[in-house]
Design an enzyme around this catalytic site. Structure first.
Site: not given
Ligand code: C5P
Length: 229
Positions: A30, A59, A61, A64, A118, A208
Site C-alpha cells: 500500500k 491509498d 482517498k 473532490d 478506522t 506498524r
Molecule cells: O500502522 P497501521 O496498521 O495502523 O496502518 C494502517 C494504514 O491504513 C495506514 O496507512 C492508514 O493510512 C491506512 N488507513 C486506515 N484507515 C482507513 C483507511 C486507510 O488506517 N480507513
C-alpha cells in the site's frame, strides 16, 4: 483473504528496504499519502523493479468534485497500480462519474470507497457525519456498490453487515489490523487476523505491526501462515 502491507516509513530508502525484505511473498503493498506525496511515480516504479508481481494499492482517498475526481482517476491509470480508493462521502454522482470515465480502459484497477476511517470513535464520527458508524458505513457501502465500485474500506467490525447489505463478492479491505493483538496506536476500531477471517474480509492492511517489528518478514510469514490455515 490477502495481506496488504502499508509502506508508511519516513523515507523512500526505508520503504524500499522493507519491500526488498518482503520480495518473495505474495502480498499487496500500500502506497499512501506520505510516500506518494514525497516520492511519486518513481517510488511505484522502484517497487515494480524489485518484483513486478507485487500488487500495488494506491491509498490516496480521493475527495473532490465529480469531474476532478474522474480526471484524477484517469491520471492514476498511467501509474499502472492494481487498486486505488476514493471517499464514499464525495457522493454517488462523483463515484458514478469516475467509474464511467474508466469504462473505456481494458484493465482498470479495482476501485474502493472509504466508508468510515478506522481512527474514528463513535463520538468523533457523529460530530462529522451526524450518524452512528455502523449505519452510515453501511449506507456509504450501498452507495459505492450501486455506483459500480468494487468494494469498500471499512473496519472488520462492519465488514459482515456491509457484505450482507451489498453482495458477498463486493470486496472489503480493512485497516486497523493488529494481527495478534498488538498496540492499537491511533486506531480505534481494531481487530486481529482471526477476527478479519471470521468476518470474510477480502484484504487486510497492516502497517506498524509489520514495519516497526524487528523482523518484518517473520511477522508477514506468521500472518500468511494463519491466512492459509
Ligand atoms: O500502522 P497501521 O496498521 O495502523 O496502518 C494502517 C494504514 O491504513 C495506514 O496507512 C492508514 O493510512 C491506512 N488507513 C486506515 N484507515 C482507513 C483507511 C486507510 O488506517 N480507513
Amino acid at each position: 483473504m490477502e495481506l496488504c502491507v502499508a509502506l508508511d516509513l519516513p523515507t523512500q530508502e526505508e520503504n524500499l528496504a522493507l519491500v526488498a525484505a518482503l520480495q518473495s511473498y505474495n502480498i499487496w503493498l500500500k502506497v499512501g499519502l506520505r510516500s506518494y506525496i514525497r516520492d511519486g511515480k518513481a517510488f511505484i516504479d522502484a517497487i515494480n523493479a524489485v518484483n513486478p508481481d507485487f500488487k500495488i494499492f494506491l491509498d490516496l482517498k480521493l475527495y473532490d468534485i465529480p469531474n476532478t475526481m474522474a480526471d484524477a482517476a484517469e491520471s492514476i491509470m498511467n501509474l499502472h497500480v492494481d487498486m486505488f480508493n476514493v471517499h464514499a462521502s464525495a457522493g454517488t454522482k462523483a463515484m458514478q462519474t469516475l467509474m464511467r470515465r474508466l469504462e473505456s480502459y481494458e484493465n482498470r484497477p479495482l476501485v474502493l470507497a472509504v466508508t468510515a476511517l478506522t481512527s474514528f470513535d463513535e463520538a468523533g464520527f457523529k460530530a462529522v457525519y451526524g450518524s452512528d458508524i455502523a449505519h452510515k458505513a453501511e449506507q456509504f457501502a450501498i452507495d459505492a456498490y450501486e455506483s459500480g465500485l468494487d468494494g469498500v474500506v471499512c473496519s472488520v467490525l462492519e465488514s459482515a453487515a456491509i457484505k450482507a447489505a451489498t453482495h458477498s463478492r463486493f470486496a472489503t479491505l480493512t485497516p486497523g489490523i493488529r494481527p495478534f493483538g498488538e498496540a492499537a496506536n491511533d486506531q480505534e476500531r481494531v481487530a486481529t487476523v482471526a477476527m478479519a477471517d471470521a468476518a470474510k474480509v477480502d484484504f487486510i492492511v497492516v502497517g506498524r505491526p509489520i514495519y516497526q517489528a524487528k523482523n518484518p518478514a517473520a511477522v508477514v510469514e506468521k500472518i500468511l501462515a494463519q491466512l492459509s490455515e
